[in-house]
Design an enzyme around this catalytic site. Structure first.
Site, PDB file in Angstrom:
ATOM      1  N   GLU A  26      -9.216  -1.512   5.705  1.00  0.00           N
ATOM      2  CA  GLU A  26      -7.932  -1.686   6.391  1.00  0.00           C
ATOM      3  C   GLU A  26      -8.119  -1.618   7.905  1.00  0.00           C
ATOM      4  O   GLU A  26      -7.562  -2.429   8.648  1.00  0.00           O
ATOM      5  CB  GLU A  26      -6.938  -0.610   5.948  1.00  0.00           C
ATOM      6  CG  GLU A  26      -5.587  -0.754   6.653  1.00  0.00           C
ATOM      7  CD  GLU A  26      -4.624   0.385   6.341  1.00  0.00           C
ATOM      8  OE1 GLU A  26      -5.090   1.431   5.847  1.00  0.00           O
ATOM      9  OE2 GLU A  26      -3.424   0.235   6.599  1.00  0.00           O
TER      10      GLU A  26
ATOM     11  N   GLN B 237       0.834  -1.201   0.000  1.00  0.00           N
ATOM     12  CA  GLN B 237       0.000   0.000   0.000  1.00  0.00           C
ATOM     13  C   GLN B 237       0.872   1.255   0.000  1.00  0.00           C
ATOM     14  O   GLN B 237       1.691   1.433   0.900  1.00  0.00           O
ATOM     15  CB  GLN B 237      -0.886  -0.005   1.238  1.00  0.00           C
ATOM     16  CG  GLN B 237      -1.781   1.205   1.395  1.00  0.00           C
ATOM     17  CD  GLN B 237      -2.406   1.264   2.769  1.00  0.00           C
ATOM     18  OE1 GLN B 237      -1.716   1.163   3.775  1.00  0.00           O
ATOM     19  NE2 GLN B 237      -3.716   1.395   2.829  1.00  0.00           N
ATOM     20  N   GLY B 238       0.694   2.132  -0.973  1.00  0.00           N
ATOM     21  CA  GLY B 238       1.454   3.384  -1.045  1.00  0.00           C
ATOM     22  C   GLY B 238       0.630   4.554  -0.566  1.00  0.00           C
ATOM     23  O   GLY B 238       0.131   5.347  -1.382  1.00  0.00           O
TER      24      GLY B 238
ATOM     25  N   GLU C 156      -5.508   8.058  18.182  1.00  0.00           N
ATOM     26  CA  GLU C 156      -6.050   9.411  18.365  1.00  0.00           C
ATOM     27  C   GLU C 156      -6.904   9.815  17.154  1.00  0.00           C
ATOM     28  O   GLU C 156      -7.967  10.434  17.302  1.00  0.00           O
ATOM     29  CB  GLU C 156      -4.893  10.410  18.555  1.00  0.00           C
ATOM     30  CG  GLU C 156      -4.176  10.299  19.886  1.00  0.00           C
ATOM     31  CD  GLU C 156      -3.230   9.100  19.956  1.00  0.00           C
ATOM     32  OE1 GLU C 156      -2.943   8.509  18.895  1.00  0.00           O
ATOM     33  OE2 GLU C 156      -2.788   8.763  21.063  1.00  0.00           O
TER      34      GLU C 156
ATOM     35  N   SER D  97       4.358  -1.422   4.193  1.00  0.00           N
ATOM     36  CA  SER D  97       4.515  -2.791   4.708  1.00  0.00           C
ATOM     37  C   SER D  97       4.875  -3.770   3.600  1.00  0.00           C
ATOM     38  O   SER D  97       4.159  -3.869   2.600  1.00  0.00           O
ATOM     39  CB  SER D  97       3.222  -3.245   5.389  1.00  0.00           C
ATOM     40  OG  SER D  97       2.886  -2.363   6.436  1.00  0.00           O
TER      41      SER D  97
END
Length: 394
Positions: free
Chosen positions: A249, A131-132, A378, A166
């Site tokens: 995700e 994933q970019g 957060e 990743s």
């Protein structure tokens, strides 16, 4: 016998006949995870066979349409399959960003040609994706990306850098956010594109973490050619695709709180502490903490099932992915804290065959990233608060 009962009987028989013994039981370490891809590495021949058999049946993506290689199962049938896999203690046949994230985005936004080209390969584990999204200068503000795609007529030229990508050094293809209109407001002018990691100009550099391992990479793009047929969704509206993918995700990361791939915490504690005469763990406080965790895990699993039903019926709360991501991350961290407490000094081993290369300690350290990756805790709490309080921007 109902149709669902018949499906369960058929499924159980098939799994008993086709699930190799090597993939039954807890994973010993990350090496047991099946990622697939062009350069796939398997812990045992049984792991390879498991992927091939499940992929051929479409059961690595059981609810995807059969015409795109998926299992074509109904929601209820998929639940039966999941329960039968749990009964057998079967390890996942495929761990895949393609299944967890890109596939749902392609089903919603992809062209018919893109679906037919990529989805069957994802189901069979023949292509591994990364994933970019994150960039060094954007921090938690994903829409502040600066990687640019310059229009060259029939293709783009991409330049920029991604970070925390990743397994980029092991991936075959990348799904990537690029800025295609630098003059538009930051949430506009972004496009969602796909390209091969072997394209000239793509380089990766692993980032070693506190665990001593390196699942994350820095990824660099220098004059990378991207064909326009690999645009997903509408030009300059990639933010819509990105948000859809992020929801999947976050649900995937949250599911770590429910999925227990290794040995059960109670068994680890029994081996380390011992049992009373009546077979109970001989440490009351630890026993209570483990019982509390198991109750919370069971409740979370049921919540995940209910949310799945709501998503299928298009009735899910808009903040639900953030809720699952936040709570699932905390639950997974608690589980690994307990595994360390249960294992005692043995859990601190770092390099030995007996500890599978310090798997417990390294996995525990890895969980520290759970509340950062996929949007920090957060950020998730902000999203939840905005939706519940109906604040602007929700």
């Amino acid at each position: 016998m109902t149709d669902l009962d018949a499906f369960r009987a058929e499924t159980r028989a098939w799994l008993e006949a086709n699930c190799p013994p090597e993939v039954r039981g807890p994973m010993r370490s990350e090496a047991d995870m099946i990622w697939g891809g062009r350069d796939a590495v398997f812990a045992t021949p049984g792991h390879k066979l498991w992927l091939e058999r499940m992929g051929a049946r479409g059961w690595t993506a059981p609810e995807w349409p059969a015409e795109y290689g998926g299992g074509g199962l109904s929601r209820e049938e998929a639940k039966v399959l999941a329960s039968e896999l749990r009964r057998l203690k079967a390890q996942p046949a495929l761990n895949s960003f393609g299944v967890w994230m890109l596939g749902p985005a392609l089903l919603a936004f992809g062209t018919e040609e893109q679906k037919k080209r990529f989805l069957p390969e994802i189901v069979r584990g023949e292509i591994r994706w990364c994933q970019g999204y994150s960039e060094p200068g954007a921090g938690s503000d994903l829409a502040a990306i600066q990687t640019r795609a310059e229009d060259r007529g029939d293709h783009w030229i991409v330049n920029g850098q991604k970070i925390w990508t990743s397994y980029a050094d092991k991936a075959d293809w990348i799904f990537c956010l690029v800025r295609t209109d630098p003059d538009a407001p930051k949430h506009l002018g972004i496009s969602f594109v796909l390209f091969d990691m072997r394209t000239p100009g793509v380089t990766t550099r692993p980032i070693t973490l506190i665990s001593g391992k390196s699942p994350f990479c820095e990824t660099f793009f220098d004059d990378v050619r991207v064909e326009k047929e690999n645009l997903v969704g509408t030009l300059n509206r990639g933010w819509d695709v990105a948000k859809h993918l992020l929801a999947h995700e976050r649900t995937m990361i949250g599911a770590m709180g429910e999925v227990a791939g290794g040995r059960p915490v109670g068994q680890v504690a029994l081996d380390a502490v011992g049992a009373t005469e009546d077979g109970r763990l001989d440490e009351p406080m630890l026993r209570a903490r483990i019982a509390e965790l198991e109750v919370d895990q069971a409740a979370f699993r049921l919540a995940m099932e209910r949310v799945g039903d709501q998503v299928k019926a298009k009735q899910a709360h808009p903040a639900i992915a953030s809720m699952l991501k936040y709570y699932g991350s905390e639950l997974n961290k608690r589980r690994h804290e307990l595994l360390m407490a249960s294992g005692g000094a043995d859990a601190l081993e770092w390099e030995s065959e007996r500890s599978h290369g310090g798997a417990s300690a390294r996995d525990w350290l890895r969980t520290k990233a759970n509340s950062i990756e996929g949007g920090t805790s957060e950020i998730q709490l902000n999203i939840i608060a905005k939706h519940l309080l109906q604040l602007p921007g929700a």
